[in-house]
Design a protein around this motif. Structure first.
Motif, PDB file in Angstrom:
ATOM      1  N   GLY A   1     -12.804   5.828 -13.040  1.00 28.31           N
ATOM      2  CA  GLY A   1     -10.878   6.155 -13.439  1.00 28.31           C
ATOM      3  C   GLY A   1     -10.543   5.769 -12.842  1.00 28.31           C
ATOM      4  O   GLY A   1     -10.231   4.402 -13.097  1.00 28.31           O
ATOM      5  N   ALA A   2      -9.827   6.344 -11.945  1.00 26.26           N
ATOM      6  CA  ALA A   2      -8.403   6.100 -10.654  1.00 26.26           C
ATOM      7  C   ALA A   2      -9.064   4.665  -9.418  1.00 26.26           C
ATOM      8  O   ALA A   2     -10.320   4.855  -9.632  1.00 26.26           O
ATOM      9  CB  ALA A   2      -7.908   6.479 -10.076  1.00 26.26           C
ATOM     10  N   VAL A   3      -8.090   3.667  -9.675  1.00 26.00           N
ATOM     11  CA  VAL A   3      -8.837   2.548  -8.802  1.00 26.00           C
ATOM     12  C   VAL A   3      -8.141   2.442  -7.966  1.00 26.00           C
ATOM     13  O   VAL A   3      -6.858   2.087  -8.212  1.00 26.00           O
ATOM     14  CB  VAL A   3      -9.621   1.607  -9.024  1.00 26.00           C
ATOM     15  CG1 VAL A   3     -10.051   0.118  -8.458  1.00 26.00           C
ATOM     16  CG2 VAL A   3     -11.057   1.460 -10.178  1.00 26.00           C
ATOM     17  N   ALA A   4      -7.732   2.229  -5.914  1.00 26.02           N
ATOM     18  CA  ALA A   4      -7.028   1.733  -5.073  1.00 26.02           C
ATOM     19  C   ALA A   4      -7.367   1.348  -4.402  1.00 26.02           C
ATOM     20  O   ALA A   4      -8.636   1.071  -3.564  1.00 26.02           O
ATOM     21  CB  ALA A   4      -6.237   2.733  -4.456  1.00 26.02           C
TER      22      ALA A   4
ATOM     23  N   GLY B   1      -2.752  -0.344  -6.386  1.00 29.62           N
ATOM     24  CA  GLY B   1      -2.115   1.065  -7.137  1.00 29.62           C
ATOM     25  C   GLY B   1      -1.507   1.762  -7.065  1.00 29.62           C
ATOM     26  O   GLY B   1      -1.068   1.748  -6.260  1.00 29.62           O
ATOM     27  N   ASP B   2      -2.067   3.240  -7.622  1.00 30.19           N
ATOM     28  CA  ASP B   2      -1.411   4.695  -6.525  1.00 30.19           C
ATOM     29  C   ASP B   2      -2.179   4.498  -5.530  1.00 30.19           C
ATOM     30  O   ASP B   2      -3.587   5.011  -5.557  1.00 30.19           O
ATOM     31  CB  ASP B   2      -1.469   5.130  -8.139  1.00 30.19           C
ATOM     32  CG  ASP B   2      -0.276   6.877  -7.697  1.00 30.19           C
ATOM     33  OD1 ASP B   2      -0.552   6.846  -6.384  1.00 30.19           O
ATOM     34  OD2 ASP B   2      -0.557   7.019  -7.900  1.00 30.19           O
ATOM     35  N   PRO B   3      -1.694   5.399  -4.102  1.00 26.15           N
ATOM     36  CA  PRO B   3      -1.975   6.013  -3.075  1.00 26.15           C
ATOM     37  C   PRO B   3      -2.872   6.748  -3.585  1.00 26.15           C
ATOM     38  O   PRO B   3      -3.751   7.372  -2.617  1.00 26.15           O
ATOM     39  CB  PRO B   3      -1.229   5.294  -1.664  1.00 26.15           C
ATOM     40  CG  PRO B   3       0.181   5.171  -2.370  1.00 26.15           C
ATOM     41  CD  PRO B   3      -0.550   4.227  -4.036  1.00 26.15           C
TER      42      PRO B   3
ATOM     43  N   GLY C   1     -11.909   2.408  -2.961  1.00 31.75           N
ATOM     44  CA  GLY C   1     -10.707   4.198  -3.280  1.00 31.75           C
ATOM     45  C   GLY C   1     -10.959   4.356  -5.369  1.00 31.75           C
ATOM     46  O   GLY C   1     -10.362   3.866  -5.739  1.00 31.75           O
ATOM     47  N   VAL C   2     -12.584   4.909  -5.119  1.00 32.99           N
ATOM     48  CA  VAL C   2     -12.736   4.522  -6.526  1.00 32.99           C
ATOM     49  C   VAL C   2     -12.820   6.847  -6.918  1.00 32.99           C
ATOM     50  O   VAL C   2     -13.997   6.842  -6.481  1.00 32.99           O
ATOM     51  CB  VAL C   2     -14.123   4.265  -7.366  1.00 32.99           C
ATOM     52  CG1 VAL C   2     -13.914   4.312  -8.340  1.00 32.99           C
ATOM     53  CG2 VAL C   2     -13.842   2.924  -7.282  1.00 32.99           C
TER      54      VAL C   2
END
Length: 850
Positions: free
Chosen positions: A554-557, A585-587, A676-677
């Motif tokens: 999904g999200a990756v930062a 990305g978004d922390p 982070g994933v």
């Protein structure tokens, strides 16, 4: 009187051995600490000397640059005063087999540097013991490898390897093995031709640095001055100066290790001081008749005092010399233990030098004489008439003055501790120093007031412990009550060791709790991707684009750090260096953030900051700040404060968006440290991990870790640190245990008549043994209780002061406390076995006749 002192020492070999042992243990640790540091310094000095051997000049980048321009390097190497020029540089890499399985170098490291043969090398060319030297321009590239590392990891001649660095990957063929004793067997040190090294690891039109050698007879200073005047933008030094400065920086870095180890040696010597003082006090008490007889024969007070001090000097000298020998053995043992756990120390002997012998010997003698000073003066005050008394050892001694002084010190210590707790506006270092003052005052106070403190505690404790043993138990309780000074002094050494263990235990438990809390509450990502050793090696930049395509992601930062400032300030500074957190990305996808205002998204030229940081600088959402990279780039960029978040352990300062950072930094200057994933919910957690691992297998350097994996690694590091600290503190506990053995043995010698009388009236040997063991258990348990209470009090105060360093919740290790209290009983039993057996063998009639 000199003859009397010498013959007295020779006549009491057991007493001498017990006293000398206390000095040996304290000085052995100081000597070992100095030798260990000396050994490391010699090893590094040797490596540095080898690196700069025969170098007339060393050319390095100037203050405002990270490399030497290639055209300047060409100009320098073409000078008629330069005969040979070597490229200086080393690149950290990760090696892998051709099936993309990384070679884990454990405590070592893998690196690539330049190979020069005997005719071209400015310093000393490596000795190739098997195979041949690498040749430039081949595909794959050729390299030679340290022989011990090749053997350790099973790398064979002619084997092809994948080599990954921060910029990409290459392939090497191993053409030879070389011997270098300064390289650990757990490390891999590849050497390849200059042309290949420059192609793979050096930016175009630059070199990292140069080692230069002129024709025979060249004056290094003249060559250095010539290059420096032509290229003032570069740093140019003679080889000798470069070696001296490098060695100096290494020594400064190692000084921390030295101070750390010597601090524990001093703790051991401090505990030994009380043991030595206690021993001499008992010896003086036992020899009252002897001193009185000497006085009656005409010896003056001063002569008697000096005779006791002379014995102390001899004991201190003998113990310290043996301690130096013990220190050498300690270093040899450390080397063997580290070798067993694949942490080989480079060959460098044991580090023995003149100062490593003189300092411990002087310290040991001084401490022994100081410890014996009060008993020696007491010996001098013995009156001739005391020779006619039947018994003197049990004569009561007043405790009023020392108890009042001790109570005053304890009160002052408590006041200092309370002051440190209430001084909330003070600097952490100042408050911690105040706690240190409080600790010294309380410890000194307990030492003075200890005898009075033992009277209401030890006898009831003795009666409780001795109740199942009837009359023998009551006798043991009475014996410890008769001489509270001795009881307290014996328990004090154990108290000090256990107090230190308790403090370290509280620190470790609190650190572990803090790590667990952060991992559980603040790590928002399901999985974290990082290089070996948690971010010590950057990971490929293209992962940010590749990971969203992986099934289930999904999200990756991404997290990294760069040498940029926000309104002239770094997020963190260390000396003259600084860095600021940069996020892609978004922390909020990587870290759990509680936003107070605005958004955590870092789109465009944006920064976010913790509330305390923003309030201190007057920032509000929508304000504009300036981002710069001093010393790296002349560019600046304006950014907007996009959000303010509540306190975070993982992001304690301002955070800059990757878009803003890359605008002012050179291409490739920002390396990703951690990704982070979070999953999108289409696959379960195990499948997501498998998909991620399949995607990054080709990258070799990337490891996939869960929150539990990360916290587990940190907890392992904490456990290793605690293990080292406990191992060092165990020295103090060992000395304290020997103190109990010493006290009981001397007590048995002193009470020979009394024990003989008990045997004469029908006391069995077994009962005498039980009586001595019970006395030991009482003293050990009393010391343990005092140590736990002192350790908990000081530990709680110290950790409360450190609350703003991340240790907000204090955890008491109740399991450790129970182990120490239970262990003290076992210590008391073990320490009493030999003295008790000696007491049980006392011949009744001979003892009474004495």
């Amino acid at each position: 009187m000199t003859k009397v002192s010498l013959r007295n020492i020779g006549a009491h070999k057991l007493r001498l051995a017990l006293t000398v042992l206390a000095v040996v243990l304290g000085t052995a640790f100081i000597a070992g600490s100095m030798m260990f540091t000396n050994m490391l310094e010699r090893t590094f000095d040797s490596a540095v000397a080898t690196q700069y051997k025969n170098a007339d000049a060393v050319v390095e980048p100037g203050e405002d640059s990270s490399s030497v321009p290639a055209d300047a390097a060409d100009d320098i190497t073409k000078l008629p005063t330069v005969e040979r020029a070597n490229l200086v540089g080393s690149t950290t890499i990760v090696a892998a087999t051709t099936d993309e399985t990384a070679i884990q170098t454990r405590q070592g490291r893998a690196s690539a540097a330049v190979y020069y043969g005997p005719d071209d090398n400015v310093a000393l060319a490596p000795e190739i013991i098997e195979g041949r030297a690498p040749e430039p321009g081949n595909t794959p590239a050729e390299a030679v490898l340290n022989a011990n590392g090749a053997e350790f990891y099973g790398i064979e001649m002619g084997q092809e390897l994948i080599i990954v660095d921060t910029g990409g990957r290459e392939r090497y063929t191993v053409t030879g093995f070389y011997d270098d004793e300064t390289v650990q067997e757990t490390s891999l040190s590849f050497l390849l031709p200059e042309a290949d090294y420059r192609e793979f690891y050096v930016a175009p039109d630059t070199v990292p640095g140069l080692l230069l050698a002129g024709p025979e007879g060249t004056d290094p200073q003249t060559l250095t001055d010539e290059i420096a005047s032509a290229h003032p933008e570069l740093e140019v030094r003679t080889g000798e100066v470069a070696a001296e400065e490098t060695s100096k920086s290494v020594r400064e870095a190692l000084s921390f290790v030295s101070y750390f180890l010597i601090a524990f040696g001093l703790v051991g010597l401090l505990v030994g001081t009380f043991l030595i003082a206690n021993t001499f006090s008992m010896i003086v008490a036992q020899r009252t008749k002897e001193f009185a007889l000497l006085r009656a024969l005409g010896a003056s007070r001063g002569q008697v005092t000096r005779s006791v001090l002379a014995e102390a000097v001899i004991v201190g000298l003998l113990g310290s010399v043996l301690g130096v020998a013990g220190g050498a053995g300690l270093v040899a043992l450390i080397k063997q233990v580290m070798q067993r756990y694949n942490m080989d120390l480079p060959a460098g002997g044991i580090g023995f030098a003149l100062d490593t012998a003189i300092v411990p010997i002087v310290a040991g003698v001084i401490v022994t004489v100081i410890s014996a000073w009060a008993p020696a003066r007491q010996a001098g005050r013995v009156q001739p008439v005391e020779a006619m008394r039947a018994s003197e050892s049990a004569a009561p001694q007043p405790l009023r003055k020392r108890t009042l002084a001790g109570a005053a010190l304890i009160a002052a210590g408590i006041a200092a501790a309370v002051g440190a707790l209430l001084w909330e506006d003070g600097a952490t270092a100042d408050r911690a120093s105040l706690v240190g003052v409080a600790a010294v005052a309380v410890i000194a106070g307990i030492f003075l007031a200890g005898p009075a403190m033992s009277l209401p505690v030890v006898p009831p404790l003795g009666r409780l412990i001795g109740a199942p043993f009837g009359t023998v138990g009551r006798l043991a309780s009475t014996n410890t009550q008769r001489n509270p000074r001795r009881t307290s002094a014996t328990a004090f050494a154990l108290m000090l060791g256990i107090a230190l263990v308790t403090i370290i235990g509280m620190l470790g438990a609190s650190m572990k709790h803090s790590v667990d809390t952060v991992a559980e509450n603040e790590v928002g990502a399901e999985y974290v991707l990082a290089g070996p050793d948690m971010a010590a090696f950057p990971i490929p930049r293209d992962l940010m684009e590749r990971l969203p395509e992986v099934d289930g992601v999904g999200a990756v930062a991404a997290y990294t750090e760069a040498a940029i400032t926000v309104d002239g300030e770094y997020s963190a500074t260390l000396g003259e260096f600084g860095s600021t957190t940069v996020l892609y990305g978004d922390p909020g996808d990587l870290i759990t953030l509680e936003m107070a205002e605005g958004s955590s998204s870092l789109d465009g030229n944006t920064v976010i900051a913790p509330r305390a940081w923003a309030e201190e600088r007057g920032w509000k959402v929508g304000d504009t700040v300036t981002i710069a990279a001093p010393g790296i780039s002349p560019l600046t960029v304006e950014a907007t404060v996009g959000g303010i978040f509540e306190e975070s352990s993982m992001l304690p300062a301002v955070v800059v968006s990757a878009d803003a950072a890359t605008q002012i930094l050179p291409p490739g200057a920002v390396n990703i440290i951690m990704l982070g994933v979070s999953g999108d919910g289409t696959v379960d957690s195990d499948q997501l991990r498998a998909n991620l691992e399949a995607e990054v297998k080709q990258d070799i350097v990337v490891q996939v870790k869960s929150k539990d994996d990360i916290s587990g690694e940190v907890l392992d590091l904490i456990d290793q640190m605690l293990f080292i600290l406990y191992a060092l503190l165990s020295l103090a506990v060992v000395i304290a245990v020997l103190g109990i053995v010493n006290t009981l043995t001397l007590s048995v010698i002193e009470r020979r008549q009394e024990i003989g009388m008990l045997r004469a009236v029908g006391t069995h040997r077994r009962q005498v043994r039980i009586m001595i063991i019970l006395e030991s258990v009482q003293m050990a348990f009393f010391g343990a209780v005092l140590g736990v209470l002192l350790g908990l009090g000081l530990g709680w105060t110290f950790l409360t002061v450190l609350a703003d360093q991340g240790l907000e919740q204090i955890v008491i290790p109740w399991g450790l406390v129970a182990q120490m209290l239970g262990g003290s009983v076992l210590v008391g039993i073990l320490a009493a076995l030999w003295p008790a057996n000696r007491a049980a063998k006392t011949p009744p009639l001979d003892a009474i006749a004495d």
